[in-house]
Design an enzyme around this catalytic site. Structure first.
Site, PDB file in Angstrom:
ATOM      1  N   HIS A   1      81.872  36.509 -54.517  1.00 51.24           N
ATOM      2  CA  HIS A   1      81.682  35.739 -53.314  1.00 51.24           C
ATOM      3  C   HIS A   1      82.708  34.431 -53.304  1.00 51.24           C
ATOM      4  O   HIS A   1      82.409  33.475 -53.009  1.00 51.24           O
ATOM      5  CB  HIS A   1      80.222  35.172 -53.102  1.00 51.24           C
TER       6      HIS A   1
ATOM      7  N   HIS B   1      72.053  27.564 -56.031  1.00 53.85           N
ATOM      8  CA  HIS B   1      73.183  28.783 -56.358  1.00 53.85           C
ATOM      9  C   HIS B   1      72.292  29.994 -57.059  1.00 53.85           C
ATOM     10  O   HIS B   1      71.296  30.251 -55.894  1.00 53.85           O
ATOM     11  CB  HIS B   1      74.277  28.348 -57.235  1.00 53.85           C
TER      12      HIS B   1
ATOM     13  N   ILE C   1      63.550  25.530 -48.644  1.00 55.65           N
ATOM     14  CA  ILE C   1      62.608  27.073 -48.891  1.00 55.65           C
ATOM     15  C   ILE C   1      63.971  27.914 -49.502  1.00 55.65           C
ATOM     16  O   ILE C   1      64.936  28.049 -48.983  1.00 55.65           O
ATOM     17  CB  ILE C   1      62.316  27.596 -47.657  1.00 55.65           C
ATOM     18  N   MET C   2      63.732  28.064 -50.850  1.00 59.62           N
ATOM     19  CA  MET C   2      64.842  28.704 -51.707  1.00 59.62           C
ATOM     20  C   MET C   2      64.902  30.071 -51.045  1.00 59.62           C
ATOM     21  O   MET C   2      64.077  30.821 -50.688  1.00 59.62           O
ATOM     22  CB  MET C   2      64.549  28.896 -53.095  1.00 59.62           C
ATOM     23  N   GLY C   3      66.368  30.559 -50.968  1.00 62.04           N
ATOM     24  CA  GLY C   3      66.495  31.938 -50.681  1.00 62.04           C
ATOM     25  C   GLY C   3      67.073  31.856 -49.097  1.00 62.04           C
ATOM     26  O   GLY C   3      67.156  32.934 -48.493  1.00 62.04           O
ATOM     27  N   PHE C   4      67.024  30.823 -48.576  1.00 62.30           N
ATOM     28  CA  PHE C   4      67.348  30.522 -46.984  1.00 62.30           C
ATOM     29  C   PHE C   4      68.526  29.480 -46.771  1.00 62.30           C
ATOM     30  O   PHE C   4      68.750  28.474 -47.780  1.00 62.30           O
ATOM     31  CB  PHE C   4      66.254  30.019 -46.297  1.00 62.30           C
TER      32      PHE C   4
ATOM     33  N   HIS D   1      72.967  28.792 -45.934  1.00 64.43           N
ATOM     34  CA  HIS D   1      74.141  29.006 -46.914  1.00 64.43           C
ATOM     35  C   HIS D   1      75.501  28.174 -46.379  1.00 64.43           C
ATOM     36  O   HIS D   1      75.265  27.769 -45.318  1.00 64.43           O
ATOM     37  CB  HIS D   1      74.637  30.769 -46.644  1.00 64.43           C
TER      38      HIS D   1
ATOM     39  N   ASP E   1      69.599  35.939 -51.837  1.00 64.41           N
ATOM     40  CA  ASP E   1      68.415  35.718 -52.790  1.00 64.41           C
ATOM     41  C   ASP E   1      67.186  36.025 -52.350  1.00 64.41           C
ATOM     42  O   ASP E   1      66.261  36.205 -53.128  1.00 64.41           O
ATOM     43  CB  ASP E   1      68.604  34.294 -53.562  1.00 64.41           C
TER      44      ASP E   1
ATOM     45  N   ARG F   1      77.875  39.114 -61.533  1.00 63.84           N
ATOM     46  CA  ARG F   1      79.085  38.233 -61.073  1.00 63.84           C
ATOM     47  C   ARG F   1      80.068  38.390 -62.196  1.00 63.84           C
ATOM     48  O   ARG F   1      81.178  37.816 -61.710  1.00 63.84           O
ATOM     49  CB  ARG F   1      78.526  36.968 -60.573  1.00 63.84           C
TER      50      ARG F   1
ATOM     51  N   ARG G   1      92.939  19.457 -61.012  1.00 65.41           N
ATOM     52  CA  ARG G   1      92.673  17.970 -61.328  1.00 65.41           C
ATOM     53  C   ARG G   1      92.536  17.371 -59.685  1.00 65.41           C
ATOM     54  O   ARG G   1      93.763  16.836 -59.371  1.00 65.41           O
ATOM     55  CB  ARG G   1      93.597  17.817 -62.010  1.00 65.41           C
TER      56      ARG G   1
HETATM   57  N1  CMC Z   1      65.253  25.202 -46.562  1.00 68.31           N
HETATM   58  C1  CMC Z   1      65.114  24.117 -45.731  1.00 68.31           C
HETATM   59  N2  CMC Z   1      66.113  23.418 -45.027  1.00 68.31           N
HETATM   60  C2  CMC Z   1      67.223  23.989 -45.263  1.00 68.31           C
HETATM   61  C3  CMC Z   1      67.632  25.031 -46.061  1.00 68.31           C
HETATM   62  C4  CMC Z   1      66.729  25.748 -46.728  1.00 68.31           C
HETATM   63  N3  CMC Z   1      66.609  26.503 -47.581  1.00 68.31           N
HETATM   64  N4  CMC Z   1      68.894  25.013 -46.047  1.00 68.31           N
HETATM   65  C5  CMC Z   1      69.267  24.373 -45.238  1.00 68.31           C
HETATM   66  N5  CMC Z   1      68.592  23.556 -44.698  1.00 68.31           N
HETATM   67  C6  CMC Z   1      68.586  22.427 -43.859  1.00 68.31           C
HETATM   68  C7  CMC Z   1      69.176  21.130 -44.438  1.00 68.31           C
HETATM   69  O1  CMC Z   1      67.993  20.247 -44.900  1.00 68.31           O
HETATM   70  C8  CMC Z   1      69.933  20.533 -43.569  1.00 68.31           C
HETATM   71  O2  CMC Z   1      69.074  19.881 -42.594  1.00 68.31           O
HETATM   72  P1  CMC Z   1      69.402  18.370 -42.191  1.00 68.31           P
HETATM   73  O3  CMC Z   1      70.578  18.427 -41.210  1.00 68.31           O
HETATM   74  O4  CMC Z   1      68.021  18.102 -41.288  1.00 68.31           O
HETATM   75  O5  CMC Z   1      69.472  17.560 -43.238  1.00 68.31           O
HETATM   76  C9  CMC Z   1      70.466  21.555 -42.582  1.00 68.31           C
HETATM   77  O6  CMC Z   1      69.821  22.724 -42.976  1.00 68.31           O
HETATM   78  C10 CMC Z   1      72.106  21.857 -43.176  1.00 68.31           C
HETATM   79  O7  CMC Z   1      71.938  22.106 -44.745  1.00 68.31           O
HETATM   80  P2  CMC Z   1      72.904  21.626 -45.772  1.00 68.31           P
HETATM   81  O8  CMC Z   1      72.055  21.493 -46.859  1.00 68.31           O
HETATM   82  O9  CMC Z   1      73.770  20.585 -45.281  1.00 68.31           O
HETATM   83  O10 CMC Z   1      73.811  22.976 -45.951  1.00 68.31           O
HETATM   84  P3  CMC Z   1      74.806  23.162 -47.278  1.00 68.31           P
HETATM   85  O11 CMC Z   1      75.909  23.927 -46.563  1.00 68.31           O
HETATM   86  O12 CMC Z   1      74.923  21.761 -47.954  1.00 68.31           O
HETATM   87  O13 CMC Z   1      73.504  24.155 -48.087  1.00 68.31           O
HETATM   88  C11 CMC Z   1      72.597  25.592 -49.517  1.00 68.31           C
HETATM   89  C12 CMC Z   1      73.796  25.276 -48.430  1.00 68.31           C
HETATM   90  C13 CMC Z   1      72.651  27.117 -49.769  1.00 68.31           C
HETATM   91  C14 CMC Z   1      72.599  24.674 -50.478  1.00 68.31           C
HETATM   92  C15 CMC Z   1      71.264  25.326 -48.725  1.00 68.31           C
HETATM   93  O14 CMC Z   1      71.271  26.071 -47.705  1.00 68.31           O
HETATM   94  C16 CMC Z   1      70.117  25.263 -49.745  1.00 68.31           C
HETATM   95  O15 CMC Z   1      69.708  24.476 -50.316  1.00 68.31           O
HETATM   96  N6  CMC Z   1      69.125  26.478 -49.822  1.00 68.31           N
HETATM   97  C17 CMC Z   1      68.257  26.797 -50.639  1.00 68.31           C
HETATM   98  C18 CMC Z   1      68.924  27.366 -52.061  1.00 68.31           C
HETATM   99  C19 CMC Z   1      69.212  28.639 -51.835  1.00 68.31           C
HETATM  100  O16 CMC Z   1      68.873  29.499 -51.405  1.00 68.31           O
HETATM  101  N7  CMC Z   1      70.551  29.057 -52.293  1.00 68.31           N
HETATM  102  C20 CMC Z   1      71.341  29.999 -52.576  1.00 68.31           C
HETATM  103  C21 CMC Z   1      72.609  29.958 -51.945  1.00 68.31           C
HETATM  104  S1  CMC Z   1      73.477  31.776 -51.455  1.00 68.31           S
HETATM  105  C22 CMC Z   1      73.614  32.594 -52.586  1.00 68.31           C
HETATM  106  C23 CMC Z   1      73.887  32.007 -54.048  1.00 68.31           C
HETATM  107  O17 CMC Z   1      74.826  31.162 -53.957  1.00 68.31           O
HETATM  108  O18 CMC Z   1      73.408  32.321 -54.947  1.00 68.31           O
END
Ligand code: CMC
Length: 380
Positions: free
Chosen positions: A186, A221, A255-258, A260, A312, A337, A356
């Site tokens: 990925h 992640h 909510i984990m698993g949602f 990206h 996930d 991976r 760096r």
């Molecule tokens: N549940 C609830 N709210 C969410 C979620 C979620 N899973 N993901 C994003 N949001 C909200 C977030 O709170 C934010 O809201 P606001 O603008 O009101 O503050 C908005 O959506 C934008 O999210 P972000 O955190 O700025 O987006 P990001 O690109 O930094 O985060 C992420 C990406 C994967 C870290 C995040 O979606 C997340 O924490 N997801 C849950 C953990 C997860 O499932 N991780 C696996 C990622 S994919 C596969 C892998 O790498 O393994």
């Protein structure tokens, strides 16, 4: 101090070039070395994808046969590693076992010269499952498994060793194999980027992989598949799922698993693993309630929050229906991976430049030094 606004978490920052995969780039979805993830998942095996990612092209039948023979020969666990695995507590997290296996192998079979990346990658891909399951069975019931299950695929070998059975349902094997394909690569995901940073210092291959494993573990992640199963586990009805979601919404918890970082709509891997998870739910050992609850959560998250499931989310129910325990989910991600990490380390080394970056300094302006005998709270 600079007034420049930095994107948090390097969001949108192009940190280098790569020819390995497209993650939503140019509207062409997810491709490994130019091949669509749907073709790879439905028409290939994980072994073919391993070859593709590490060598840069799909294998011919002869090349695939040679790879399989190599994998079978690289499954053995050295005695010294077995002895160490036997001392590790059963409460250890499987990700700690994976990181430790990598470190120990880096001592027992170190990288001593250039050009060993392919062989070491295959060694790790082959031994990860057997070593994890050797520790698992020994620490839980004192059984010393025989890691060699003959001419089995990586998926079949893992499932046979976990279940201690000589026959596994073909749909379970296929689901597991597909999950390995989907998790394989990925682009500059955090763990892959971390591995590239490590080897950019001219550090060794194993150090790159231990870095990657440590980075993968977090629930933002790779750890998200485990975290998703943890909240899904107790939800045995739609009202319970609603109650769970409402309380998460209220407390603004993730909510984990949602979600990206790159895919703001559908993760192209999600419908594939969902398809297999649904197929499993209709079999004798399937869990239709788990799927109904998962689909309900997906529907509400998409409709109400416009946040889509990532790989996930449905991997959790898929692995559960393959009979694998939750703490092993992220460790399985490591096996998969490893192929992408290997490909990226090879690519990084082929045109290396020390990684760096610099930070946007936000600390204090230059201060007058005060000797310790003259320091007080007012002049610190
Ligand atoms: N549940 C609830 N709210 C969410 C979620 C979620 N899973 N993901 C994003 N949001 C909200 C977030 O709170 C934010 O809201 P606001 O603008 O009101 O503050 C908005 O959506 C934008 O999210 P972000 O955190 O700025 O987006 P990001 O690109 O930094 O985060 C992420 C990406 C994967 C870290 C995040 O979606 C997340 O924490 N997801 C849950 C953990 C997860 O499932 N991780 C696996 C990622 S994919 C596969 C892998 O790498 O393994």
């Amino acid at each position: 101090m600079s007034e420049k606004k930095q994107a948090g978490g390097l969001q949108g920052v192009v940190a280098g070039q790569s020819a390995i995969s497209t993650v939503g780039v140019g509207g062409i979805g997810l491709n490994y070395r130019g091949y669509d993830i749907n073709d790879l998942a439905y028409k290939c095996t994980f072994e073919e994808v391993t070859y593709l990612l590490l060598k840069g092209h799909l294998p011919t039948q002869q090349q695939l046969d040679e790879l399989k023979t190599l994998i079978w020969s690289k499954r053995y666990i050295p005695c010294k590693l077995k002895q160490i695995l036997e001392t590790l507590p059963k409460e250890s997290h499987p990700m700690d076992i994976m990181r430790t296996v990598t470190s120990i192998l880096g001592i027992l079979e170190p990288e001593t010269k250039s050009g060993q990346e392919y062989d070491i990658s295959i060694r790790l891909i082959s031994i990860f499952g057997p070593a994890l399951l050797y520790w698992y069975h020994y620490s839980n019931s004192g059984i010393k498994i025989n890691e060699n299950t003959g001419k089995d695929s990586i998926a079949e070998n893992f499932l046979k060793l976990y279940h201690l059975k000589s026959e596994i349902d073909p749909l379970v094997i296929k689901t597991f194999d597909v999950s390995l394909i989907l998790y394989a690569e990925h682009d500059f995901a955090a763990s892959t980027f971390a591995a590239r940073v490590t080897v950019s210092t001219l550090s060794d291959f194993y150090s790159g992989i231990t870095t990657a494993i440590g980075t993968l573990r977090g629930p933002l992640h790779g750890g998200a598949n485990e975290a998703a199963m943890q909240y899904l586990e107790p939800l045995r009805s739609i009202p319970q799922a609603d109650q769970f979601l409402n309380s998460r919404y209220q407390s603004k918890q993730l909510i984990m698993g949602f979600g990206h970082r790159v895919y703001k709509k559908e993760d192209p891997r999600s419908p594939i693993i969902k398809d297999f998870s649904l197929q499993l739910s209709k079999t004798q050992n399937g869990d239709p309630t788990l799927l109904a609850v998962s689909q309900h959560i997906e529907k509400r998250m998409v409709e109400e929050k416009k946040i889509y499931p990532n790989l996930d989310f449905y991997s959790a129910s898929a692995y559960r229906q393959c009979g694998v325990p939750t703490p092993m989910f992220t460790a399985i991600f490591v096996i998969s991976r490893m192929t992408g990490w290997g490909g990226h380390i090879i690519e990084q080394r082929s045109n290396n430049k020390l990684m760096r970056p610099v930070s946007d300094y936000t600390g204090p302006a230059k201060k007058q030094f005060v000797p310790i005998e003259m320091r007080n709270k007012a002049n610190l």
